[in-house]
Scaffold this active site. Structure first.
Site, PDB file in Angstrom:
ATOM      1  N   ASP A  15     -46.219  23.280   2.823  1.00  0.00           N
ATOM      2  CA  ASP A  15     -45.281  24.356   3.157  1.00  0.00           C
ATOM      3  C   ASP A  15     -44.848  24.220   4.614  1.00  0.00           C
ATOM      4  O   ASP A  15     -45.675  24.349   5.530  1.00  0.00           O
ATOM      5  CB  ASP A  15     -45.963  25.715   2.933  1.00  0.00           C
ATOM      6  CG  ASP A  15     -44.973  26.861   2.950  1.00  0.00           C
ATOM      7  OD1 ASP A  15     -43.820  26.647   3.379  1.00  0.00           O
ATOM      8  OD2 ASP A  15     -45.353  27.972   2.538  1.00  0.00           O
ATOM      9  N   ASP A  16     -43.587  23.941   4.827  1.00  0.00           N
ATOM     10  CA  ASP A  16     -42.998  23.817   6.171  1.00  0.00           C
ATOM     11  C   ASP A  16     -43.473  22.568   6.914  1.00  0.00           C
ATOM     12  O   ASP A  16     -43.496  22.546   8.151  1.00  0.00           O
ATOM     13  CB  ASP A  16     -43.285  25.054   7.035  1.00  0.00           C
ATOM     14  CG  ASP A  16     -42.615  26.323   6.516  1.00  0.00           C
ATOM     15  OD1 ASP A  16     -41.995  26.271   5.441  1.00  0.00           O
ATOM     16  OD2 ASP A  16     -42.724  27.356   7.201  1.00  0.00           O
ATOM     17  N   LYS A  67     -49.606  28.800  -3.180  1.00  0.00           N
ATOM     18  CA  LYS A  67     -48.519  29.767  -2.927  1.00  0.00           C
ATOM     19  C   LYS A  67     -47.492  29.723  -4.058  1.00  0.00           C
ATOM     20  O   LYS A  67     -46.945  28.661  -4.358  1.00  0.00           O
ATOM     21  CB  LYS A  67     -47.856  29.416  -1.597  1.00  0.00           C
ATOM     22  CG  LYS A  67     -46.576  30.174  -1.300  1.00  0.00           C
ATOM     23  CD  LYS A  67     -46.068  29.775   0.067  1.00  0.00           C
ATOM     24  CE  LYS A  67     -44.654  30.275   0.313  1.00  0.00           C
ATOM     25  NZ  LYS A  67     -44.198  29.904   1.667  1.00  0.00           N
ATOM     26  N   ASP A  94     -42.005  21.797   0.836  1.00  0.00           N
ATOM     27  CA  ASP A  94     -40.949  22.674   0.306  1.00  0.00           C
ATOM     28  C   ASP A  94     -39.714  22.715   1.190  1.00  0.00           C
ATOM     29  O   ASP A  94     -38.612  22.956   0.722  1.00  0.00           O
ATOM     30  CB  ASP A  94     -41.484  24.093   0.095  1.00  0.00           C
ATOM     31  CG  ASP A  94     -41.817  24.803   1.402  1.00  0.00           C
ATOM     32  OD1 ASP A  94     -42.152  24.125   2.403  1.00  0.00           O
ATOM     33  OD2 ASP A  94     -41.756  26.055   1.432  1.00  0.00           O
ATOM     34  N   ASN A  95     -39.901  22.520   2.495  1.00  0.00           N
ATOM     35  CA  ASN A  95     -38.770  22.539   3.432  1.00  0.00           C
ATOM     36  C   ASN A  95     -39.259  21.991   4.763  1.00  0.00           C
ATOM     37  O   ASN A  95     -40.444  21.745   4.964  1.00  0.00           O
ATOM     38  CB  ASN A  95     -38.170  23.950   3.594  1.00  0.00           C
ATOM     39  CG  ASN A  95     -39.188  25.009   3.952  1.00  0.00           C
ATOM     40  OD1 ASN A  95     -39.535  25.853   3.120  1.00  0.00           O
ATOM     41  ND2 ASN A  95     -39.690  24.982   5.166  1.00  0.00           N
ATOM     42  N   CYS A 123     -38.398  28.514   1.298  1.00  0.00           N
ATOM     43  CA  CYS A 123     -39.558  28.464   0.404  1.00  0.00           C
ATOM     44  C   CYS A 123     -39.244  28.795  -1.048  1.00  0.00           C
ATOM     45  O   CYS A 123     -39.551  28.027  -1.956  1.00  0.00           O
ATOM     46  CB  CYS A 123     -40.625  29.437   0.902  1.00  0.00           C
ATOM     47  SG  CYS A 123     -41.273  29.046   2.535  1.00  0.00           S
ATOM     48  N   HIS A 134     -44.593  32.408  -4.781  1.00  0.00           N
ATOM     49  CA  HIS A 134     -43.339  32.787  -4.130  1.00  0.00           C
ATOM     50  C   HIS A 134     -42.123  32.740  -5.047  1.00  0.00           C
ATOM     51  O   HIS A 134     -41.001  32.457  -4.615  1.00  0.00           O
ATOM     52  CB  HIS A 134     -43.082  31.940  -2.885  1.00  0.00           C
ATOM     53  CG  HIS A 134     -42.463  32.756  -1.785  1.00  0.00           C
ATOM     54  ND1 HIS A 134     -42.219  32.295  -0.524  1.00  0.00           N
ATOM     55  CD2 HIS A 134     -42.035  34.056  -1.798  1.00  0.00           C
ATOM     56  CE1 HIS A 134     -41.680  33.244   0.205  1.00  0.00           C
ATOM     57  NE2 HIS A 134     -41.559  34.334  -0.545  1.00  0.00           N
ATOM     58  N   HIS A 192     -47.349  26.319   7.013  1.00  0.00           N
ATOM     59  CA  HIS A 192     -46.655  27.579   7.307  1.00  0.00           C
ATOM     60  C   HIS A 192     -47.557  28.416   8.215  1.00  0.00           C
ATOM     61  O   HIS A 192     -48.777  28.425   8.048  1.00  0.00           O
ATOM     62  CB  HIS A 192     -46.418  28.308   5.972  1.00  0.00           C
ATOM     63  CG  HIS A 192     -45.439  29.436   6.032  1.00  0.00           C
ATOM     64  ND1 HIS A 192     -45.698  30.601   6.705  1.00  0.00           N
ATOM     65  CD2 HIS A 192     -44.207  29.580   5.473  1.00  0.00           C
ATOM     66  CE1 HIS A 192     -44.659  31.414   6.563  1.00  0.00           C
ATOM     67  NE2 HIS A 192     -43.733  30.814   5.822  1.00  0.00           N
ATOM     68  N   LYS A 204     -36.443  24.025   9.237  1.00  0.00           N
ATOM     69  CA  LYS A 204     -36.456  25.042   8.172  1.00  0.00           C
ATOM     70  C   LYS A 204     -35.296  26.029   8.300  1.00  0.00           C
ATOM     71  O   LYS A 204     -34.971  26.483   9.395  1.00  0.00           O
ATOM     72  CB  LYS A 204     -37.780  25.795   8.264  1.00  0.00           C
ATOM     73  CG  LYS A 204     -37.905  27.017   7.358  1.00  0.00           C
ATOM     74  CD  LYS A 204     -39.289  27.603   7.478  1.00  0.00           C
ATOM     75  CE  LYS A 204     -39.437  28.882   6.650  1.00  0.00           C
ATOM     76  NZ  LYS A 204     -40.834  29.324   6.585  1.00  0.00           N
ATOM     77  N   ARG A 214     -38.990  26.113  -4.303  1.00  0.00           N
ATOM     78  CA  ARG A 214     -39.969  26.134  -5.408  1.00  0.00           C
ATOM     79  C   ARG A 214     -39.273  26.334  -6.752  1.00  0.00           C
ATOM     80  O   ARG A 214     -39.674  25.770  -7.783  1.00  0.00           O
ATOM     81  CB  ARG A 214     -41.002  27.243  -5.159  1.00  0.00           C
ATOM     82  CG  ARG A 214     -41.975  26.860  -4.076  1.00  0.00           C
ATOM     83  CD  ARG A 214     -42.513  28.060  -3.312  1.00  0.00           C
ATOM     84  NE  ARG A 214     -42.756  27.626  -1.940  1.00  0.00           N
ATOM     85  CZ  ARG A 214     -43.890  27.069  -1.518  1.00  0.00           C
ATOM     86  NH1 ARG A 214     -44.906  26.937  -2.362  1.00  0.00           N
ATOM     87  NH2 ARG A 214     -44.017  26.662  -0.288  1.00  0.00           N
ATOM     88  N   SER A 269     -45.603  33.999   0.972  1.00  0.00           N
ATOM     89  CA  SER A 269     -45.995  33.284   2.195  1.00  0.00           C
ATOM     90  C   SER A 269     -47.173  33.958   2.892  1.00  0.00           C
ATOM     91  O   SER A 269     -47.328  35.184   2.858  1.00  0.00           O
ATOM     92  CB  SER A 269     -44.815  33.209   3.174  1.00  0.00           C
ATOM     93  OG  SER A 269     -43.764  32.470   2.607  1.00  0.00           O
TER      94      SER A 269
HETATM   95 MG    MG Z   1     -41.710  26.716   3.371  1.00  0.00          MG
END
Ligand code: MG
Length: 459
Positions: free
Chosen positions: A41-42, A134, A270-271, A81, A136, A218, A291, A85, A159
């Site tokens: 994540d991130d 996660k 994810d990003n 996010c 989301h 994240h 992001k 997903r 998150s």
């Molecule tokens: Mg993310």
């Protein structure tokens, strides 16, 4: 070494995966391999040692890349996010989701029941399915993973920064039940990994889908005690190194159980990095921004594919691919290939089968990739090496080209998006604008079925 052409021919014969034992030179490729998706994540494009980070130690991911295939132009479908997903699990562009952007803890919306997730598809193919991490894609119970094809779930529904004091207590959910409020986040990576290892042990004799969307890097960055304070990159490096440990534990267990040669493992994020977090945000390396932005740093990610015996070791793949592509690739491998065409049951599909690329048989003949920003406004399109921006935004507040639009970049000569070529190549601008117009019309035609007011929609 590339697998023999006969192997791919057999793989694709009749759309079914077969072992091709009758072809003496063919490397057998297992039917219905397991699929493991490790989803950071991130994490930025430049945050792993095997993608050029100078001090973060990622020996397990480096080994995964050395034994598998490392993409250099691999994209997340969205710089945010929730949308990212959605696309990973449906193979559909986020603009089709009905989500306005990122779901908050109090959102009443979630993944629409008519969407057919990767987990639902693979479960119908006989796979055991689990998600640990996660989610989301909607907090209300009707949107949680068990209602979207997963047999098991443990994790945070959104998150890890959506917690007190800004928000109400954050639930840790097991199945559909809240088992803890505001869990100790230093335990999360270890907890998800242990559940993943347990799942692999229990399901080792049947095909399985394991989806492990990590809570980090994240923010807040919360490494386990064994990793805290170890990385010269600080807390950010600590949590990335803990994720690397998790990857090593999972690959090691697959080897130990002797199921590595029938398991495809994918690692990506994810990003891009949340660069406005300062030192607590990651790095996109040579790419611009991060992001929330459709500049390359927001959407281009590490992409590592590992499948001993099927994917040749040590490859670097420079063709363009996307998280959108995992869905059709997985369905093909599971013996449920998608029918010809770009829709199924009225739902448009945006991913493309990556199997020929993974097996080293053909470069990805990628259709244009469209990138949407906040509110799913279409910001940019990539076709071949060209990327046209018609809208830009950045969480930094910077407008890098003083409001000039459109902007055209040749991403192979200029991956950092520094040299605008719109005036020099008006014919390319015109062609990409036509693609955008056609694409927007097509998305608008389908989008109405998921408008707010139904079970899903915007924030
Ligand atoms: Mg993310």
């Amino acid at each position: 070494m590339k697998p023999p052409a006969a192997a791919l021919a057999c793989l694709l014969a009749g759309g079914l995966l077969v072992s091709c034992q009758s072809a003496p030179s063919a490397r057998p490729v297992p039917e219905r391999p397991n699929l493991v998706i490790l989803f950071a994540d991130d994490l930025g494009y430049g945050d792993l040692a095997c993608y050029g980070h100078p001090v973060i130690r990622t020996p397990n991911l480096d080994r995964m890349a050395a034994e598998g295939l490392r993409f250099t132009q691999f994209y997340s479908a969205s710089p945010a996010c929730t949308a990212s997903r959605y696309s990973l699990l449906t193979g559909r562009l986020p603009a089709r989701s009905g989500f306005a952007w990122v779901l908050g803890p109090k959102s009443v919306r979630g993944l629409h029941p008519e969407e057919r997730t990767l987990a639902e598809e693979l479960r119908q193919a006989g796979y055991a399915t689990a998600a640990f991490g996660k989610w989301h894609l909607g907090r209300p119970e009707r949107f949680l993973p068990l209602q979207h094809g997963f047999d098991e779930y443990l994790g945070l529904p959104y998150s890890n920064d959506m917690r007190p004091p800004k928000w109400e207590s954050m639930p840790l959910i097991d199945g559909d039940e809240v088992v803890e409020l505001d869990p100790d986040q230093t335990q999360l990576t270890r907890l998800y990994t242990e559940r993943a290892l347990d799942f692999i042990e229990r399901q080792q004799d049947r095909p399985f889908l394991l989806y492990l969307p990590y809570a980090m890097p994240h923010v807040p960055l919360m490494p386990g005690a064994a990793f805290a304070g170890r990385s010269p990159r600080g807390l950010y490096g600590d949590v990335v190194e803990e994720i690397d440990w998790s990857v090593g534990a999972i690959l090691g267990r697959l080897r130990q159980l002797g199921i590595d040669r029938r398991t495809l493992v994918v690692f990506t994020s994810d990003n891009g990095p949340w660069i406005i977090q300062g030192e607590e945000g990651g790095s996109a390396g040579l790419l611009r921004d991060g992001k929330g932005s459709t500049w390359e740093g927001g959407v281009r990610e590490p992409g590592i594919f590992w499948w001993p015996g099927a994917i040749a070791a040590g490859g670097t793949e420079r063709s363009v691919a996307s998280t959108l592509d995992l869905y059709p690739t997985a369905l093909r491998l599971a013996g449920r290939p998608l029918p010809p065409g770009e829709t199924r049951d009225g739902l448009a599909l945006d991913g493309r089968d990556l199997l020929p690329v993974l097996l080293g048989e053909a470069p990805q003949q990628r259709d244009p990739l469209y990138f949407h920003g906040p509110g799913h406004v279409l910001h940019a399109v990539r076709e071949g090496p060209w990327k046209l921006h018609v809208v830009t935004s950045s969480q930094t507040g910077l407008d890098y080209f003083d409001g000039k639009l459109p902007l055209l970049f040749h991403l192979e000569r200029d991956p950092s998006e520094e040299h605008d070529l719109a005036e020099e190549y008006p014919e390319v601008v015109a062609r990409l604008r036509r693609l955008i117009d056609e694409h927007q019309a097509a998305v608008a035609a389908e989008g109405s079925r998921f408008e707010p007011g139904e079970a899903a929609g915007g924030r």
